[in-house]
Structures are given as structure tokens and as C-alpha cells.
Design an enzyme around this catalytic site. Structure first.
Site, PDB file in Angstrom:
ATOM      1  N   GLY A  41       0.832  -1.188   0.000  1.00  0.00           N
ATOM      2  CA  GLY A  41       0.000   0.000   0.000  1.00  0.00           C
ATOM      3  C   GLY A  41       0.871   1.243   0.000  1.00  0.00           C
ATOM      4  N   GLY A  43      -0.626   4.609   0.069  1.00  0.00           N
ATOM      5  CA  GLY A  43      -1.376   5.807   0.426  1.00  0.00           C
ATOM      6  C   GLY A  43      -0.676   6.537   1.557  1.00  0.00           C
ATOM      7  N   LEU A  44      -1.422   7.290   2.354  1.00  0.00           N
ATOM      8  CA  LEU A  44      -0.778   8.073   3.403  1.00  0.00           C
ATOM      9  C   LEU A  44      -0.051   7.194   4.414  1.00  0.00           C
ATOM     10  CD1 LEU A  44      -3.264  10.989   4.104  1.00  0.00           C
ATOM     11  CD2 LEU A  44      -1.149  11.005   2.800  1.00  0.00           C
ATOM     12  N   ALA A  45      -0.688   6.121   4.879  1.00  0.00           N
ATOM     13  CA  ALA A  45      -0.037   5.260   5.862  1.00  0.00           C
ATOM     14  C   ALA A  45       1.139   4.512   5.235  1.00  0.00           C
ATOM     15  CB  ALA A  45      -1.043   4.286   6.460  1.00  0.00           C
ATOM     16  N   GLY A  46       0.911   3.862   4.104  1.00  0.00           N
ATOM     17  CA  GLY A  46       1.959   3.074   3.465  1.00  0.00           C
ATOM     18  C   GLY A  46       3.074   3.920   2.893  1.00  0.00           C
ATOM     19  N   ARG A 338     -20.650  11.851  12.606  1.00  0.00           N
ATOM     20  CA  ARG A 338     -21.236  11.327  11.380  1.00  0.00           C
ATOM     21  C   ARG A 338     -22.323  10.289  11.631  1.00  0.00           C
ATOM     22  NH1 ARG A 338     -15.562  10.747   7.930  1.00  0.00           N
ATOM     23  NH2 ARG A 338     -15.317  12.988   7.552  1.00  0.00           N
ATOM     24  N   HIS A 408     -18.815   4.815   3.892  1.00  0.00           N
ATOM     25  CA  HIS A 408     -17.659   5.674   3.640  1.00  0.00           C
ATOM     26  C   HIS A 408     -16.348   5.104   4.179  1.00  0.00           C
ATOM     27  CE1 HIS A 408     -15.255   9.241   3.169  1.00  0.00           C
ATOM     28  NE2 HIS A 408     -15.112   9.405   4.468  1.00  0.00           N
ATOM     29  N   GLU A 432      -6.191   2.739   7.800  1.00  0.00           N
ATOM     30  CA  GLU A 432      -7.536   2.181   7.834  1.00  0.00           C
ATOM     31  C   GLU A 432      -7.534   0.659   7.826  1.00  0.00           C
ATOM     32  OE1 GLU A 432     -11.874   2.775   5.571  1.00  0.00           O
ATOM     33  OE2 GLU A 432     -10.070   3.735   4.764  1.00  0.00           O
ATOM     34  N   ARG A 442     -15.633   6.950  13.502  1.00  0.00           N
ATOM     35  CA  ARG A 442     -14.494   7.857  13.340  1.00  0.00           C
ATOM     36  C   ARG A 442     -14.982   9.296  13.210  1.00  0.00           C
ATOM     37  NH1 ARG A 442     -12.357  10.383   9.181  1.00  0.00           N
ATOM     38  NH2 ARG A 442     -13.288   9.118   7.536  1.00  0.00           N
TER      39      ARG A 442
END
Length: 646
Positions: A41, A43-46, A338, A408, A432, A442
């Protein structure tokens, strides 16, 4: 039942993380070059994890199924990222961010992890500013903040309506720097098909090259899964079409426990479904609830007239509009969390006050334009308004937006301890993909915070702590390893099995049917009867899938239908586990709403005496019931009480 050791450090909660870092095991620079880390991954974390571990000197391989890390779904986050800087001087603090997050998650998250998240939030902002992320600024030159749901302070940093994109570009720049230095090797268009476990430890992965179809094996002293959430199990969601659960699911089937799978988030500000042939949904940022007012018609006859096209929302006076969030939750108004806002919208629509085929309410900017002027509203939300108009052909400056809740985000995920390590030693999960920080719901603008916290400021410490004991583990050559060969053969066998079915029904047709079961019976409102039916229906769907799915093409080529089939097969199995988890949890909390358990006012009713734990599931076989393990939750610093946003 296995003992779930969360490995929470001793001491006061404000000192746990500092004490951990002060006493962790280290790897000296020369030895780091001897250790290999796989990150799945980007994305932001990976991306952040790969860049940070590469900067430390480890050898990193980073994999993504997209053609570029810039395509990661993190790019779709719009509204902002939380941090406890307290620039507006409105009373924020690390403790308040910690408390709001625990309360927003309906007291179903681990206190120690959440406090660490709040602690490192400020460092994230400093890191991203140093990278050149163009956060909005206020008149005095400081970074600007806006409000988000579940908080009474303004702590959300933002870059117009494209915060995720800008943060991802920052992480991508850091990642590219390491690629250029040679510490990170990037593998685009490669999908993880399985994790390789040798002598009880994660030692690598099996991948499929999505262009050539080639099955490849890669060794690592540690493996990090950062592949996002599983919202697409519902078919229609705000997730990118390619978002899937497969990497996480493969780890579950190899021994990693899956935590709280029933906890999914329904976002209240999605553009409503417009037809049977729609393949995904579009989210309007929660930031719009800062200045937009949510309402539905007060009179059913007005709602019916609007649905019939005989009236427009502009025809209704303020006296004929029910600003139901402001009415029900005066302390927070339109900025309730939410899950609360979503259930309130569903209640109005179920009662007959909805518009757009009965499944929509309004988000109205008339009042903000009157108060601030159109130019200010356009400066804050212009790109979001433009997106809405392109999709709906309605001008939101002139007529209210139509919104309705949609799937979502997923709070559930791979179970991890304080180190973000799974029940398989050497296998970590971030962002996530893990379950750890958000409990049953969240808060808005906390997904970007968690992803970057895990990648930049947690994993570089915890993975190194693990790798310090792996210095004497020699690299394994996958070509000479029986374990790698066995895993690769299993992957090839599964692909050949799918292609050999040669049925009559498309992959998407199965995915749609699964999505309908999930939305109707494991969606916003859940009952014992519906969940029991869902389990049975999903089991039958799985049998039918493996008998009658049609996958054209070959394995040794680019084959999008084969990609989807692999992912949908995993979604079907996951859907059953989600229904089981929701069935066993006889309470309502956050996004998990059992209709049998609600207060007189229709709010979620927890049963803390029975369900104050993380539900972590262990795989036992396709046709066998999984085993439930429980991690007890203790609340020392946050008082357990019924959530109240009134």
C-alpha cells in the site's frame, strides 16, 4: 481462546509513548542495511511508512496495485486533518482531542492508542508544512483551522477541499526521495495475493503483476499492510472502485485476527443514488457542515410536492423547514458526529420527509452566503461546489444540495497491539487497514491523521523494535524456499480455479447482489432477524459464485475481471464475518446500530456490562465458524457515559 496481549506500556497515559520510545530496541545504521521491510500500500499510511523506514536506512519494497502511488484512495479525502495545535486559542489540547476521539468512537477504542494519536498529531502538521503542503492560512499568517463534527473547537487543518491530495503529494515526494536514494524500491501495478508465514513469522508476500499476470515472490524481515478499508463490500460506497479488502483478508486467513468487522461508517453528506447502473457514490466533504445548514421539509405534503416536481426547495419559507440537527442537538447542531447525523437523516426520510425519491435531505448554503457573501463561500468550498454541479446539474449557490448517508469508512480491520503488530509476529497493519484508533465511529478529519501518524511517527519506532531481534535472520531466497513455493502454488491454483468455472454470471452481478444484502441487512439499521438472514443469503451467494461466475480472458495477461473476481470472492467471505460480528454484538454503539437497542430518543444504546471489548475473530476454515476472542477495554481517563451532543 487465545490471549490478546495489547502490549500497552505501563505508566500514566501521557507518558506511555515517551517511555516506549525511551526504552525501545534500536538497530544501528550499518545493520539497518541488512534488514528488508515490505510495505503493501502506498497511500498516506503506506507511503509515509515506506519513506520513513527508507530514510532510517532499511531496505524497503513498496507495492501498490495502482499505476502510481498518487492514485491511492487517500487522495479522495477532502475536508482536512485534525491536530491539537490550538492555533485559534479556543480551548483545544492533546487531552481534548484524545477525549473527543474516544467519545466520538462511542467508547469502543483503546485509550492508549488514541492518546498516542493525539500526541503525535501536532508533529504531523509540522512535517507536512516542511514538505510544502499548502495548508490554508488566516490573516495573521498562521495556518487556518475549521470545525468538524464531534468537536466544539476548530482543530481541522485543510487545503481548500483537496486536503488528502495535497498530503498524499507530500508523502509521495518523500517516497520519491527514497526511491532516488535507492532505499525504497517501488512496485506499481502489483497486487498482494498472499502473505508468507515461516516458523510462525511473516517473511514475505506473493504478488501478481497486473500487467503481465506473472506471480512473483518477495522476502522481507517484516511486512506492513497499509491497504485501506473494506467499504466496497457494499458495492456502492464513496471508496475508489479498486479499493478492496484482499490483502488484509489474506492475512486473516493466515492467522491474523480481524477486529470489529461490523464497525463501518455511514457518511451523512453523500450525493444520493441516482440509478440502478451507478457503480460508486460521491462524497461531499464534511467541511460543508461548517457553514451549510441541514434540513428537511416540516410538512409531508411539501416533501411529496418536491418529490413530484411541483415545488422546489427555494419555495419553502424558513418556517416550513425543519433544521432537525439543530433542533435535536442544540449544543453541536450541524456538527454532530457522522453516525449521529446519518441516523437523523434516515429517521426523517423513513418518516416520509425525504426528497429525491424519499432518500435525501438538504444541505443549504443560502444562510452562509447571506452572512459571509458568495465570494467567501466560493473561496472555502468552490471546488466542492463545482464537483456537485458537474454530477447533479444543480447550482448549489442557488439551490440546496441534496445529500443522503452512504458507506464511507471502516473502523474495523486487522487486530493490532500497541506496536501496530498483528497476531502474526513480523506482520504489522497501519491506517484504515487496522482497527485501532476509532472505536465504533471515526470523527471527521481523523483518517488522514491516523494514516500519517502510523506511517511517519509510530511504525518507524515499533517496526525497528521488532527488527532489532531479526539481525541474525538470514535473507531467504524465495526461489529456493519450499514455503514460498507452496504459497505461490496456492495462489496460482486459486486463479486457475476461478478461470475454470466458466459460468454465466458476471463478477459485478455477484458484487451488486452482495451489496444489496449488506446495505439492507448489515447497513444503517440492523436486527437479529435481518443479520441471521444475511448470513444465510451470503453463504448461498458464495456457493453460487464459485459455480457460476464468468471470467473472460487468461491469467497471463492484464485481466481486470480476474482482479475483480479475486476481490469479490474475498468480499463475500468478509460480508459473512461482518454479519456474524454484528449479530453477536447485542448493543448499539457508533456506526453499529441494532434497532433492538436504542434509547427512547432513538440514540445508540450501549451495553457496557456485556460488550466492553474488542471482538477479534480467528479464521478456522471456509465452512467453519470463526472463533471470537475478546480484548477487554478499560477506561481510566475517559468516563464511560451515554454520548450526549445536546
Amino acid at each position: 481462546m487465545a490471549t490478546l496481549d495489547s502490549k500497552i506500556p505501563a505508566g500514566d497515559i501521557a507518558q506511555k509513548w515517551e517511555n516506549y520510545k525511551a526504552h525501545q530496541k534500536l538497530v544501528n545504521p550499518a545493520n539497518k542495511r541488512k534488514l528488508d521491510v515490505i510495505v503493501v500500500g502506498s497511500g498516506l499510511a503506506g507511503g509515509a511508512a515506506a519513506a520513513s523506514l527508507g530514510e532510517l536506512g532499511f531496505n524497503v519494497k513498496c507495492f501498490c496495485y495502482q499505476d502510481s502511488p498518487r492514485r491511492a484512495h487517500s487522495i479522495a479525502a477532502q475536508g482536512g486533518i485534525n491536530a491539537a495545535k490550538n492555533y485559534p486559542n479556543d480551548g483545544d489540547s492533546v487531552h481534548r482531542l484524545f477525549y473527543d476521539t474516544v467519545k466520538g468512537g462511542d467508547y469502543r477504542a483503546r485509550e492508549a492508542n488514541v492518546h498516542r494519536l493525539a500526541e503525535v498529531s501536532n508533529s504531523i502538521i509540522d512535517q507536512c508544512v516542511a514538505q510544502g503542503v499548502p495548508f490554508a492560512r488566516e490573516y495573521g499568517g498562521l495556518l487556518d483551522n475549521r470545525s468538524f463534527g464531534g468537536a466544539q473547537v476548530s482543530r481541522t487543518f485543510y487545503a481548500k477541499g483537496q486536503t488528502g491530495q495535497q498530503l498524499l503529494l507530500g508523502a509521495y515526494g518523500a517516497l520519491n526521495r527514497q526511491i532516488a536514494k535507492g532505499t525504497v524500491k517501488m512496485f506499481n501495478r502489483n497486487e498482494m495475493m498472499d502473505v508468507v508465514v515461516i516458523d510462525g513469522k511473516a517473511r514475505g508476500i506473493i504478488t501478481r503483476n497486473l500487467v503481465t499476470g506473472e506471480i512473483e515472490s518477495h522476502f522481507g524481515h517484516a511486512v506492513i499492510i497499509a491497504t485501506g478499508g473494506y467499504g466496497n463490500v457494499y458495492f456502492l460506497s464513496t471508496n475508489a472502485m479498486g479499493s478492496n479488502v484482499s490483502a488484509a483478508w489474506k492475512t486473516y486467513k493466515k492467522g491474523a485476527f480481524f477486529g470489529n468487522p461490523c464497525y463501518v461508517q455511514i457518511h451523512p453528506t453523500c450525493i444520493p443514488v441516482h440509478g440502478e447502473f451507478q457503480s460508486k457514490l460521491t462524497l461531499m466533504s464534511e467541511s460543508l457542515r461548517n457553514d451549510g445548514r441541514v434540513w428537511a421539509p416540516k410538512k409531508k405534503e411539501d416533501a411529496e410536492a418536491i418529490r413530484a416536481g411541483k415545488k422546489r426547495p427555494e419555495d419553502l419559507s424558513d418556517d416550513d423547514r425543519d433544521f432537525y440537527l439543530e433542533r435535536r442537538y442544540p449544543a453541536f447542531g450541524n456538527l454532530v458526529p457522522r453516525d449521529v447525523a446519518s441516523r437523523a437523516a434516515k429517521e426523517r426520510c423513513d418518516a416520509g420527509y425525504g426528497v429525491e425519491a424519499g432518500e435525501a435531505v438538504y444541505l443549504d448554503f443560502k444562510y452562509a452566503i447571506q452572512r459571509l457573501g458568495k465570494d467567501v463561500v466560493e473561496a472555502r468550498y468552490g471546488n466542492l461546489f463545482q464537483m456537485y454541479e458537474k454530477i447533479t446539474d444543480d447550482n448549489p449557490y442557488q439551490t440546496p444540495m441534496k445529500i443522503y448517508p452512504a458507506i464511507h469508512y471502516t473502523m474495523g480491520g486487522i487486530w493490532v497491539d500497541y506496536d501496530l503488530q498483528t497476531t502474526i509476529p513480523g506482520l504489522f497493519a497501519a491506517g484504515e487497514a487496522n482497527f485501532s484508533d476509532h472505536g465504533a465511529n471515526r470523527l471527521g478529519a481523523s483518517a488522514l491523521m491516523q494514516g500519517l501518524a502510523d506511517g511517519y511517527f509510530v511504525l518507524p519506532y515499533t517496526v525497528q523494535n521488532y527488527l532489532a531481534d531479526e539481525l541474525h535472520t538470514p535473507r531467504i531466497d524465495p526461489a529456493k524456499s519450499a514455503d514460498f513455493k507452496k504459497a505461490a502454488d496456492e495462489v496460482k491454483g486459486n486463479i486457475n480455479k476461478l478461470l475454470s468455472i466458466k459460468g454465466k454470471q458476471s463478477v459485478d452481478s455477484f458484487h451488486k447482489r452482495l451489496g444489496k444484502i449488506m446495505w439492507d441487512k448489515v447497513g444503517m439499521g440492523r436486527t437479529k432477524e435481518g443479520l441471521t438472514e444475511a448470513i444465510s443469503e451470503i453463504q448461498k451467494l458464495r456457493v453460487e459464485f464459485w459455480k457460476d461466475v464468468r471470467i473472460p480472458g487468461d491469467a497471463n495477461e492484464m485481466n481486470v475481471e480476474l482482479e475483480k473476481a479475486n476481490r469479490v470472492a474475498d468480499f463475500i467471505e468478509l460480508g459473512e464475518l461482518m454479519a456474524r460480528d454484528a449479530l453477536h454484538r447485542e448493543e448499539s454503539c457508533g456506526g453499529h446500530f441494532r434497532e433492538e437497542f436504542q434509547t427512547e430518543e432513538g440514540e445508540a444504546k450501549r451495553q457496557d456490562d456485556k460488550f466492553l471489548y474488542v471482538g477479534a475473530w480467528e479464521f478456522k476454515g471456509i465452512d467453519q465458524e470463526p472463533v471470537l476472542h475478546k480484548e477487554a477495554l478499560e477506561f481510566v481517563y475517559c468516563e464511560l457515559k451515554q454520548r450526549n451532543y445536546k
